[in-house]
Write a protein that holds these residues in place. Structure first.
Motif, mmCIF file in Angstrom:
data_model
loop_
_atom_site.group_PDB
_atom_site.id
_atom_site.type_symbol
_atom_site.label_atom_id
_atom_site.label_comp_id
_atom_site.label_asym_id
_atom_site.label_seq_id
_atom_site.Cartn_x
_atom_site.Cartn_y
_atom_site.Cartn_z
ATOM 1 N N TYR A 95 0.839 -1.197 0.000
ATOM 2 C CA TYR A 95 0.000 0.000 0.000
ATOM 3 C C TYR A 95 0.876 1.249 0.000
ATOM 4 C CZ TYR A 95 -3.653 3.299 1.241
ATOM 5 O OH TYR A 95 -4.524 4.368 1.238
ATOM 6 N N ASN A 96 0.673 2.101 -0.999
ATOM 7 C CA ASN A 96 1.415 3.367 -1.139
ATOM 8 C C ASN A 96 2.929 3.144 -1.136
ATOM 9 O OD1 ASN A 96 -0.978 4.745 -1.234
ATOM 10 N ND2 ASN A 96 -0.790 5.697 0.793
ATOM 11 N N SER A 97 3.360 2.079 -1.804
ATOM 12 C CA SER A 97 4.783 1.765 -1.777
ATOM 13 C C SER A 97 5.343 1.342 -3.130
ATOM 14 C CB SER A 97 5.027 0.653 -0.743
ATOM 15 O OG SER A 97 6.389 0.374 -0.619
ATOM 16 N N ILE A 98 4.626 0.484 -3.853
ATOM 17 C CA ILE A 98 5.202 -0.154 -5.035
ATOM 18 C C ILE A 98 5.519 0.837 -6.152
ATOM 19 C CG2 ILE A 98 3.041 -0.689 -6.270
ATOM 20 C CD1 ILE A 98 4.266 -3.475 -6.839
ATOM 21 N N PHE A 99 4.871 1.982 -6.155
ATOM 22 C CA PHE A 99 5.095 2.942 -7.244
ATOM 23 C C PHE A 99 6.357 3.778 -7.038
ATOM 24 C CE2 PHE A 99 1.510 4.452 -4.525
ATOM 25 C CZ PHE A 99 2.175 5.442 -3.828
ATOM 26 N N HIS A 100 7.116 3.512 -5.982
ATOM 27 C CA HIS A 100 8.376 4.227 -5.761
ATOM 28 C C HIS A 100 9.538 3.500 -6.437
ATOM 29 C CE1 HIS A 100 6.599 7.220 -3.273
ATOM 30 N NE2 HIS A 100 6.235 6.367 -2.335
ATOM 31 N N PHE A 133 -1.493 15.329 -8.554
ATOM 32 C CA PHE A 133 -0.986 16.699 -8.757
ATOM 33 C C PHE A 133 0.521 16.735 -9.001
ATOM 34 C CE2 PHE A 133 0.281 16.103 -4.456
ATOM 35 C CZ PHE A 133 1.120 17.132 -4.061
ATOM 36 N N ARG A 134 1.246 15.690 -8.610
ATOM 37 C CA ARG A 134 2.699 15.692 -8.785
ATOM 38 C C ARG A 134 3.140 15.069 -10.098
ATOM 39 N NH1 ARG A 134 6.132 13.801 -3.739
ATOM 40 N NH2 ARG A 134 7.720 14.892 -4.945
ATOM 41 N N CYS A 135 2.217 14.471 -10.829
ATOM 42 C CA CYS A 135 2.591 13.879 -12.107
ATOM 43 C C CYS A 135 3.092 14.976 -13.053
ATOM 44 C CB CYS A 135 1.399 13.147 -12.727
ATOM 45 S SG CYS A 135 1.792 12.291 -14.271
ATOM 46 N N GLY A 136 4.301 14.831 -13.530
ATOM 47 C CA GLY A 136 4.897 15.841 -14.402
ATOM 48 C C GLY A 136 5.986 16.649 -13.726
ATOM 49 N N GLU A 137 6.109 16.528 -12.408
ATOM 50 C CA GLU A 137 7.149 17.267 -11.688
ATOM 51 C C GLU A 137 8.476 16.513 -11.721
ATOM 52 O OE1 GLU A 137 5.996 18.053 -7.692
ATOM 53 O OE2 GLU A 137 4.288 19.318 -8.229
ATOM 54 N N GLY A 138 9.570 17.255 -11.768
ATOM 55 C CA GLY A 138 10.902 16.658 -11.657
ATOM 56 C C GLY A 138 11.411 16.093 -12.960
ATOM 57 N N ASP A 150 11.031 13.160 -1.704
ATOM 58 C CA ASP A 150 10.230 12.880 -0.515
ATOM 59 C C ASP A 150 11.152 13.008 0.687
ATOM 60 O OD1 ASP A 150 7.995 12.370 -2.017
ATOM 61 O OD2 ASP A 150 8.092 10.196 -1.835
ATOM 62 N N ASP A 151 10.778 13.876 1.620
ATOM 63 C CA ASP A 151 11.618 14.100 2.809
ATOM 64 C C ASP A 151 13.054 14.420 2.419
ATOM 65 O OD1 ASP A 151 9.427 13.538 4.489
ATOM 66 O OD2 ASP A 151 9.828 11.392 4.364
ATOM 67 N N ASP A 152 13.184 15.285 1.398
ATOM 68 C CA ASP A 152 14.485 15.770 0.928
ATOM 69 C C ASP A 152 15.367 14.688 0.314
ATOM 70 O OD1 ASP A 152 13.930 18.412 1.777
ATOM 71 O OD2 ASP A 152 14.568 17.918 3.821
ATOM 72 N N GLN A 153 14.774 13.540 -0.022
ATOM 73 C CA GLN A 153 15.516 12.470 -0.671
ATOM 74 C C GLN A 153 14.940 12.219 -2.065
ATOM 75 O OE1 GLN A 153 18.252 10.911 0.642
ATOM 76 N NE2 GLN A 153 18.084 12.323 2.372
ATOM 77 N N PRO A 154 15.802 12.028 -3.089
ATOM 78 C CA PRO A 154 15.288 11.738 -4.428
ATOM 79 C C PRO A 154 14.666 10.349 -4.475
ATOM 80 C CG PRO A 154 17.680 11.552 -4.394
ATOM 81 C CD PRO A 154 17.283 12.079 -3.053
ATOM 82 N N VAL A 155 13.432 10.281 -4.967
ATOM 83 C CA VAL A 155 12.679 9.031 -5.011
ATOM 84 C C VAL A 155 11.980 8.925 -6.363
ATOM 85 C CG1 VAL A 155 10.837 7.672 -3.944
ATOM 86 C CG2 VAL A 155 12.284 9.131 -2.519
#
Length: 202
Positions: A95-100, A133-138, A150-155
């Motif tokens: 849950y809320n993990s595999i897409f990272h 809303f974050r799709c397209g950022e970075g 996320d939390d100042d770490q590149p993910v």
């Protein structure tokens, strides 16, 4: 008194699991953090196991266990190569993990989860969608995959269309699918989040 967990989709999955009559063994892929969702399953008598890649998240989960006198059995691991035998668990979820991770790694991880799932067992997994809303950022890594912080770490964050993940489940039976777009206040700002949830039967 039972603890209330904030993620409503997990209660839906738990309800599906309770109705199967299968042995109550569950694996969480991405199980760390200061409020591990395996605590919900422990309340209902499940034998829990979890894997987590981040040592800090494991330490947070261990502190949660100690405070509540629980043994959730969360260990360091990688969902792309699960350290469990075939057909070990009645229920497996992420849950809320595999897409990272990149989409090819998502597919690899799903095959590992399916491998460890018993026949007739239930898999629950959710994906970020392109409505988020974050799709397209970075920096764009192709195919709606982005490096974000996320939390100042590149993910890595991978985003899916509503039906893009359907083929990943092969011949499994989709018992529940929900394409969700929600708005909420986060750090004083209104944000839009997009998810697609699956509960599938092996």
């Amino acid at each position: 008194m039972n603890e209330i967990f904030k993620h409503v989709p997990l209660y839906r999955y738990l309800s599906f699991c309770n109705e199967t009559g299968l042995e109550r063994t569950v694996l969480d892929c991405g199980a760390g953090g200061d409020s591990p969702s395996l605590g919900l399953f422990a309340q209902y008598g499940y034998t829990t196991h979890g894997i987590e890649f981040d040592p800090i998240a494991i330490a947070q989960a261990q502190a949660y266990e100690q405070e509540r006198g629980l043994q959730l059995n969360i260990e360091r691991g990688d969902m792309r190569n699960l350290p469990f035998a075939d057909e070990s668990f009645s229920f497996v979820y992420s849950y809320n993990s595999i897409f990272h991770m990149r989409k090819d790694e998502v597919s690899q991880s799903l095959q590992e989860m399916i491998r460890t799932l018993k026949p007739g067992g239930l898999l629950f997994v959710n994906f970020l969608t392109v409505n988020d809303f974050r799709c397209g950022e970075g920096p764009h890594l192709g195919d709606h995959q982005y490096e974000q912080f996320d939390d100042d770490q590149p993910v890595i964050h991978s985003y899916y269309t509503a039906s893009e993940a359907d083929p990943l489940f092969g011949n499994m039976e989709v018992l529940f699918k929900e394409d969700r777009t929600l708005e909420r206040i986060y750090e004083g700002e209104r944000i839009r989040q997009g998810f697609v949830d699956y509960i599938v039967k092996k």
